[in-house]
Design a protein around this motif. Structure first.
Motif, mmCIF file in Angstrom:
data_model
loop_
_atom_site.group_PDB
_atom_site.id
_atom_site.type_symbol
_atom_site.label_atom_id
_atom_site.label_comp_id
_atom_site.label_asym_id
_atom_site.label_seq_id
_atom_site.Cartn_x
_atom_site.Cartn_y
_atom_site.Cartn_z
ATOM 1 N N SER A 149 0.823 -1.212 0.000
ATOM 2 C CA SER A 149 0.000 0.000 0.000
ATOM 3 C C SER A 149 0.854 1.258 0.000
ATOM 4 C CB SER A 149 -0.933 0.008 1.215
ATOM 5 O OG SER A 149 -0.200 -0.087 2.425
ATOM 6 N N ASP A 150 2.107 1.147 0.483
ATOM 7 C CA ASP A 150 3.013 2.293 0.440
ATOM 8 C C ASP A 150 3.420 2.618 -0.996
ATOM 9 O OD1 ASP A 150 3.036 2.503 3.226
ATOM 10 O OD2 ASP A 150 4.702 1.090 3.411
ATOM 11 N N VAL A 199 -3.779 3.603 -0.829
ATOM 12 C CA VAL A 199 -4.649 2.946 0.135
ATOM 13 C C VAL A 199 -6.018 3.618 0.157
ATOM 14 C CG1 VAL A 199 -3.873 4.409 2.044
ATOM 15 C CG2 VAL A 199 -4.774 2.120 2.524
ATOM 16 N N THR A 200 -7.048 2.830 0.457
ATOM 17 C CA THR A 200 -8.402 3.356 0.596
ATOM 18 C C THR A 200 -8.665 3.696 2.052
ATOM 19 O OG1 THR A 200 -9.177 2.003 -1.260
ATOM 20 C CG2 THR A 200 -10.848 2.910 0.195
ATOM 21 N N ILE A 201 -9.052 4.949 2.311
ATOM 22 C CA ILE A 201 -9.283 5.431 3.680
ATOM 23 C C ILE A 201 -10.717 5.945 3.801
ATOM 24 C CG2 ILE A 201 -8.583 7.110 5.438
ATOM 25 C CD1 ILE A 201 -5.793 7.055 4.251
ATOM 26 N N TYR A 202 -11.341 5.644 4.944
ATOM 27 C CA TYR A 202 -12.716 6.098 5.170
ATOM 28 C C TYR A 202 -12.716 7.552 5.625
ATOM 29 C CZ TYR A 202 -17.516 6.257 6.876
ATOM 30 O OH TYR A 202 -18.838 6.591 7.080
ATOM 31 N N ASP A 203 -13.447 8.399 4.910
ATOM 32 C CA ASP A 203 -13.593 9.815 5.239
ATOM 33 C C ASP A 203 -14.871 9.993 6.039
ATOM 34 O OD1 ASP A 203 -14.118 12.592 5.260
ATOM 35 O OD2 ASP A 203 -12.964 12.871 3.420
ATOM 36 N N GLN A 204 -14.733 10.276 7.337
ATOM 37 C CA GLN A 204 -15.908 10.396 8.203
ATOM 38 C C GLN A 204 -16.778 11.587 7.823
ATOM 39 O OE1 GLN A 204 -14.467 10.492 12.247
ATOM 40 N NE2 GLN A 204 -14.370 8.255 12.382
ATOM 41 N N HIS A 219 -6.464 7.106 -1.766
ATOM 42 C CA HIS A 219 -5.316 8.015 -1.714
ATOM 43 C C HIS A 219 -4.186 7.396 -2.540
ATOM 44 C CE1 HIS A 219 -6.578 10.737 1.717
ATOM 45 N NE2 HIS A 219 -7.550 9.829 1.651
ATOM 46 N N ARG A 220 -3.844 8.051 -3.632
ATOM 47 C CA ARG A 220 -2.865 7.510 -4.567
ATOM 48 C C ARG A 220 -1.471 7.421 -3.959
ATOM 49 N NH1 ARG A 220 -4.447 8.249 -10.238
ATOM 50 N NH2 ARG A 220 -6.653 8.815 -10.276
ATOM 51 N N GLY A 221 -0.788 6.344 -4.301
ATOM 52 C CA GLY A 221 0.576 6.144 -3.851
ATOM 53 C C GLY A 221 1.570 6.747 -4.823
ATOM 54 N N PRO A 222 2.854 6.646 -4.530
ATOM 55 C CA PRO A 222 3.884 7.254 -5.384
ATOM 56 C C PRO A 222 4.012 6.587 -6.755
ATOM 57 C CG PRO A 222 4.878 5.940 -3.634
ATOM 58 C CD PRO A 222 3.425 6.037 -3.320
ATOM 59 N N PRO A 230 9.158 -9.809 -1.220
ATOM 60 C CA PRO A 230 8.507 -10.235 -2.473
ATOM 61 C C PRO A 230 7.069 -9.752 -2.585
ATOM 62 C CG PRO A 230 9.777 -12.040 -1.541
ATOM 63 C CD PRO A 230 9.790 -10.939 -0.525
ATOM 64 N N LYS A 231 6.368 -9.637 -1.469
ATOM 65 C CA LYS A 231 4.985 -9.164 -1.492
ATOM 66 C C LYS A 231 4.915 -7.731 -2.005
ATOM 67 C CE LYS A 231 0.841 -8.787 1.398
ATOM 68 N NZ LYS A 231 0.285 -9.004 2.762
ATOM 69 N N THR A 232 5.847 -6.904 -1.574
ATOM 70 C CA THR A 232 5.876 -5.519 -2.031
ATOM 71 C C THR A 232 6.363 -5.428 -3.470
ATOM 72 O OG1 THR A 232 6.283 -4.760 0.237
ATOM 73 C CG2 THR A 232 6.782 -3.222 -1.538
ATOM 74 N N GLN A 233 7.360 -6.243 -3.812
ATOM 75 C CA GLN A 233 7.842 -6.269 -5.195
ATOM 76 C C GLN A 233 6.718 -6.634 -6.158
ATOM 77 O OE1 GLN A 233 11.109 -9.005 -5.277
ATOM 78 N NE2 GLN A 233 12.483 -7.688 -4.098
ATOM 79 N N SER A 234 5.882 -7.589 -5.757
ATOM 80 C CA SER A 234 4.803 -8.044 -6.637
ATOM 81 C C SER A 234 3.744 -6.976 -6.854
ATOM 82 C CB SER A 234 4.146 -9.307 -6.064
ATOM 83 O OG SER A 234 3.484 -9.030 -4.835
ATOM 84 N N ALA A 235 3.706 -5.960 -5.980
ATOM 85 C CA ALA A 235 2.745 -4.869 -6.163
ATOM 86 C C ALA A 235 3.029 -4.090 -7.436
ATOM 87 C CB ALA A 235 2.783 -3.934 -4.951
#
Length: 322
Positions: free
Chosen positions: A83-84, A88-93, A101-104, A120-125
């Motif tokens: 997600s970095d 990530v999807t964030i709830y706006d109250q 929210h778009r990542g880099p 490897p999990k992050t690499q696969s993103a």
């Protein structure tokens, strides 16, 4: 629509200016800069593998600064999460709804620094976005836009605690290359300018994002004769059958070489691809896709040598007058 000679000459001039601009930050490495710019205009990605302090990050930043678009840098570390990278999807109250929210990764040029230090999990993103140009988060797809290019760096030393890129992800990179150390004269020039600690920041944008997209589309229309494509496929097939190869080049690799050869040809002011274009790009486009047989690797055989041997064994098509 076939590419005209005027369009080819315009492309050659624009390509040369792009390379000249990046060359202001990376001295004495024009051939490597040409490969990286070729990858960008072929809508591909680049993996720079070299020792620390050879200018990998400077090259990536200089190319990003050359483009009048967005660019970002992701420092890959063991604790970096997918997600970095993607967002990530964030709830706006206040609004009572979820917002993405778009990542880099949402940038025209993305520098993935020391990619082999992330899990490897992050690499696969990166896999989906590198191949398809979009990110899927919580079942919703988001386009990253065009142009889009990932320049990843990794060091061949200090491998403790790192994660080697899997073959599936290496295959996503159009070109793998290295800068190497500068020659004596270039090194002295850099030492004389040692007070300049941010050479890449001196590079100014000279081309719009829309122009890069236009050049990429123009390169895709370059003519490739059936005989040249047959020669290209024979090279790829030979890497699979070579006695020192445990796994040869995939069809994705063959398509990548065809795309890169078109861009290389038009950057030389030609409207057609020659066998020499294929030969010049074969090693940087194909070598990293080959898995060397363990026994051959132990004997010192490299993937670069396999491709070089294949180029000697496979005869190019005979010259045919127009």
């Amino acid at each position: 629509m076939p590419v005209t000679q005027d369009q080819a000459l315009w492309f050659q001039d624009a390509f040369s200016k792009l390379v000249d601009n990046v060359d202001r930050a990376i001295l004495g490495k024009r051939d490597i800069i040409e490969l990286v710019v070729t990858a960008m205009l072929s809508e591909g990605h680049v993996l720079l593998e070299d020792f620390p302090g050879t200018g990998k990050t400077v090259l990536a930043k200089a190319l990003a600064n050359t483009l009048d678009g967005t660019h970002s840098r992701i420092q890959f570390t063991p604790d970096l999460l997918p997600s970095d990278v993607t967002g990530v999807t964030i709830y706006d109250q206040g609004k009572g709804q979820f917002e993405f929210h778009r990542g880099p990764i949402f940038a025209s040029i993305v520098l993935a620094d020391e990619i082999n230090r992330a899990s490897p999990k992050t690499q696969s993103a990166l896999l989906e976005v590198m191949e398809e140009g979009r990110v899927t988060v919580d079942g919703v797809s988001y386009e990253v836009g065009s142009p889009f290019m990932v320049i990843a760096t990794q060091n061949p030393v200090e491998q403790a605690g790192t994660y080697s890129l899997p073959e599936a992800q290496l295959d996503r990179f159009l070109i793998k290359t290295s800068l190497g150390y500068p020659d004596h004269d270039t090194a002295v020039t850099l030492l004389l300018d040692s007070a300049n600690r941010a050479r890449a920041s001196k590079v100014s944008p000279i081309i719009a994002s829309s122009s890069v997209t236009t050049m990429a589309r123009l390169a895709a229309d370059v003519h490739v004769d059936a005989a040249v494509l047959s020669y290209l496929n024979q090279i790829v097939s030979a890497t699979r059958e070579h006695r020192d190869s445990a796994l040869g080049v995939s069809m994705r690799g063959a398509l990548a070489l065809a795309r890169a050869a078109k861009t290389w040809a038009i950057s030389r002011g030609r409207t057609y691809v020659t066998p020499d274009d294929v030969r010049e790009l074969a090693v940087p486009v194909l070598a990293h896709r080959i898995i060397v047989d363990p026994e051959s690797e132990f004997a010192g055989v490299t993937a670069d040598e396999i491709v070089s041997k294949v180029l000697v064994d496979v005869a190019p098509p005979a010259y045919r007058a127009a």
